[in-house]
Write an enzyme that holds these catalytic residues in place. Structure first.
Site, PDB file in Angstrom:
ATOM      1  N   TRP A 105       0.751  -1.315  -0.118  1.00 26.99           N
ATOM      2  CA  TRP A 105       0.007  -0.030   0.145  1.00 26.99           C
ATOM      3  C   TRP A 105       0.870   1.346  -0.003  1.00 26.99           C
ATOM      4  O   TRP A 105       0.620   2.169  -0.510  1.00 26.99           O
ATOM      5  CB  TRP A 105      -1.084  -0.005   1.104  1.00 26.99           C
ATOM      6  CG  TRP A 105      -1.808  -1.247   1.037  1.00 26.99           C
ATOM      7  CD1 TRP A 105      -1.953  -2.183   1.985  1.00 26.99           C
ATOM      8  CD2 TRP A 105      -2.841  -1.581   0.234  1.00 26.99           C
ATOM      9  NE1 TRP A 105      -2.810  -3.060   1.585  1.00 26.99           N
ATOM     10  CE2 TRP A 105      -3.570  -2.658   0.376  1.00 26.99           C
ATOM     11  CE3 TRP A 105      -3.347  -0.854  -1.202  1.00 26.99           C
ATOM     12  CZ2 TRP A 105      -4.401  -3.212  -0.639  1.00 26.99           C
ATOM     13  CZ3 TRP A 105      -4.039  -1.397  -1.770  1.00 26.99           C
ATOM     14  CH2 TRP A 105      -4.891  -2.498  -1.458  1.00 26.99           C
ATOM     15  N   ASP A 175      -1.312   6.620   6.430  1.00 26.65           N
ATOM     16  CA  ASP A 175      -2.377   5.748   6.119  1.00 26.65           C
ATOM     17  C   ASP A 175      -2.664   4.763   7.239  1.00 26.65           C
ATOM     18  O   ASP A 175      -1.645   4.050   7.429  1.00 26.65           O
ATOM     19  CB  ASP A 175      -1.953   5.105   4.873  1.00 26.65           C
ATOM     20  CG  ASP A 175      -2.792   3.938   4.454  1.00 26.65           C
ATOM     21  OD1 ASP A 175      -3.821   3.749   5.411  1.00 26.65           O
ATOM     22  OD2 ASP A 175      -2.451   3.250   3.601  1.00 26.65           O
ATOM     23  N   LYS A 199     -11.474  -1.988   7.124  1.00 27.76           N
ATOM     24  CA  LYS A 199     -10.528  -2.932   7.857  1.00 27.76           C
ATOM     25  C   LYS A 199     -11.056  -2.991   9.254  1.00 27.76           C
ATOM     26  O   LYS A 199     -11.380  -4.233   9.842  1.00 27.76           O
ATOM     27  CB  LYS A 199      -9.322  -2.546   7.722  1.00 27.76           C
ATOM     28  CG  LYS A 199      -8.746  -2.229   6.217  1.00 27.76           C
ATOM     29  CD  LYS A 199      -8.374  -3.458   5.477  1.00 27.76           C
ATOM     30  CE  LYS A 199      -8.388  -3.152   4.012  1.00 27.76           C
ATOM     31  NZ  LYS A 199      -7.327  -2.466   3.682  1.00 27.76           N
TER      32      LYS A 199
HETATM   33  C1  LIG Z   1      -6.807  -1.854   2.120  1.00 24.82           C
HETATM   34  C2  LIG Z   1      -5.793  -0.811   2.493  1.00 24.82           C
HETATM   35  C3  LIG Z   1      -5.474   0.199   1.394  1.00 24.82           C
HETATM   36  C4  LIG Z   1      -6.510   0.484   0.002  1.00 24.82           C
HETATM   37  O1  LIG Z   1      -7.927   0.493   0.328  1.00 24.82           O
HETATM   38  P1  LIG Z   1      -9.062   0.650  -0.850  1.00 24.82           P
HETATM   39  O2  LIG Z   1     -10.139   1.057  -0.085  1.00 24.82           O
HETATM   40  O3  LIG Z   1      -9.168  -0.832  -1.336  1.00 24.82           O
HETATM   41  O4  LIG Z   1      -8.712   1.388  -1.863  1.00 24.82           O
HETATM   42  C5  LIG Z   1      -4.861   1.208   1.481  1.00 24.82           C
HETATM   43  N1  LIG Z   1      -4.078   1.028   2.632  1.00 24.82           N
HETATM   44  C6  LIG Z   1      -4.035   0.155   3.764  1.00 24.82           C
HETATM   45  C7  LIG Z   1      -2.977   0.158   4.663  1.00 24.82           C
HETATM   46  C8  LIG Z   1      -5.018  -0.938   3.190  1.00 24.82           C
HETATM   47  O5  LIG Z   1      -4.716  -2.066   4.318  1.00 24.82           O
END
Ligand SMILES: *Cc1c(COP(=O)(O)O)cnc(C)c1O
Length: 363
Positions: A105, A175, A199
């Site tokens: 990511w 993030d 998540k």
């Molecule tokens: C799942 C995830 C993403 C991407 O998320 P989407 O909503 O599918 O675009 C980005 N960063 C992390 C750390 C993730 O676990």
């Protein structure tokens, strides 16, 4: 037997939600709190929905101790849109930003940012297939960088920052998609925190952005209106129709966390759950966790048997036992147990019981 015959769902995302929240959403589904309608059917300008939105923001502020000089935004487009929104809004002076590459990511975020500015890799563990998290600080960052970017929990590789990089006056962007609300964090150490909900917060469809006010208002002239953080901030996340239902369910999750002791209690439970699982893995002669101990994630626990066929067998047999979504990310294989906030300790116990049995049968 679990309630409603539900499985233990170790999915990395979308992922398990707290059962009491699902029950509450069910009970309120066709007639939300006497409004005569479901939240799905409500105008986003109605008093009922405005209260849902306001309460969700307020509860999140309380849970995370978010200071008044930060805005809380609820945006669509998932995590991936943030890979673009961050550079579009924050490359505001030098056009430079420094990224730490600690997983898939982070790398995607870096690649997207490269389309918009002069982006440098400040640290990376890619050469070791992201099995650890690099340490870096002020002295490693370009002094004129507009921001520094990290991914606090690496969902695919099962690693997490065990420290917050000190970037001095340069805003730190994080993030936190896979570990927001899992442990206490000091929001004031960050310029921007963002997290896709699916998540550890709620259903897919909403992304939370927590942004310090002085970082608003720098989107370039050609930035699409939806991608300007300031538009969302000035319009209380209702410039256009927000993802109403996802915000509502996330809000119910916030209430649930508050009612069960807040983030400190959550962190305690999460650490205990993760320790139990790692301790078992470390004591076993079949399973291995490839991650540097001090960088182990308490949300995503990866492990392998060292034999790809046996891994497959493990995942298939676990599924039959009601332990689902245990395969590692399609890019790395092996196993991954995502044990987010809503995974009860009984789920960890059931997993360990199964792992023991499987080890016994496959010596
Ligand atoms: C799942 C995830 C993403 C991407 O998320 P989407 O909503 O599918 O675009 C980005 N960063 C992390 C750390 C993730 O676990």
């Amino acid at each position: 037997m679990t309630a409603y015959n539900r499985v233990y769902n170790f999915s990395a995302g979308p992922s398990v939600l707290p059962l009491p929240v699902l029950e509450k959403v069910r009970d309120d589904l066709v007639n939300y709190q006497g409004s005569g309608q479901s939240v799905m059917e409500m105008s986003h300008r109605s008093a009922e929905f405005k209260k849902i939105l306001k309460d969700a923001e307020q509860d999140l502020r309380e849970l995370m101790n978010i200071p008044d000089n930060y805005k809380v935004l609820f945006i669509q487009g998932g995590g991936t849109l943030q890979f673009s929104m961050v550079p579009l809004n924050l490359l505001r002076n030098s056009g430079k930003a420094d990224y730490a590459i600690t997983g898939t990511w982070a790398k995607k975020a870096y690649k997207e940012a490269c389309r918009f500015g002069d982006i440098k890799v400040v640290a990376s563990s890619e050469d070791d297939t992201f099995t650890w998290v690099p340490k870096f600080g002020k002295e490693d960052v370009r002094p004129d960088a507009d921001y520094v970017y990290i991914t606090t929990n690496n969902t695919i590789y099962g690693t997490a920052y065990n420290y917050i990089p000190d970037t001095g006056n340069i805003p730190l962007v994080a993030d936190m998609s896979s570990n927001i609300l899992s442990q206490e964090i000091d929001v004031t150490k960050f310029g921007v925190i963002w997290a896709g909900a699916q998540k550890n917060v709620g259903p897919a469809g909403v992304t939370i952005v927590i942004i310090r006010e002085d970082l608003l208002g720098y989107a370039g002239e050609k930035t699409p209106v939806y991608l300007d953080y300031k538009i969302h901030a000035d319009n209380d996340s209702s410039y256009n129709t927000p993802p109403c239902f996802a915000i509502y369910v996330a809000g119910e999750v916030f209430k649930h966390i508050k009612a069960t002791g807040g983030i400190s209690a959550m962190e305690e439970r999460n650490r205990a759950k993760a320790k139990k699982l790692y301790d078992y893995i470390d004591s076993s002669s079949l399973y291995k966790n490839p991650v540097a101990r001090e960088d182990r994630s308490i949300m995503n626990v990866v492990f392998v048997t060292g034999n790809a066929d046996l891994d497959k067998k493990f995942v298939a047999q676990a599924k039959e036992t009601g332990l689902v979504n245990l395969s590692g990310h399609r890019s790395i294989g092996g196993m991954r147990a995502s044990i987010y906030n809503a995974m009860p300790e009984e789920g960890i116990d059931a997993l360990i019981d199964f792992m023991k049995k499987f080890e016994e049968e496959n010596k």
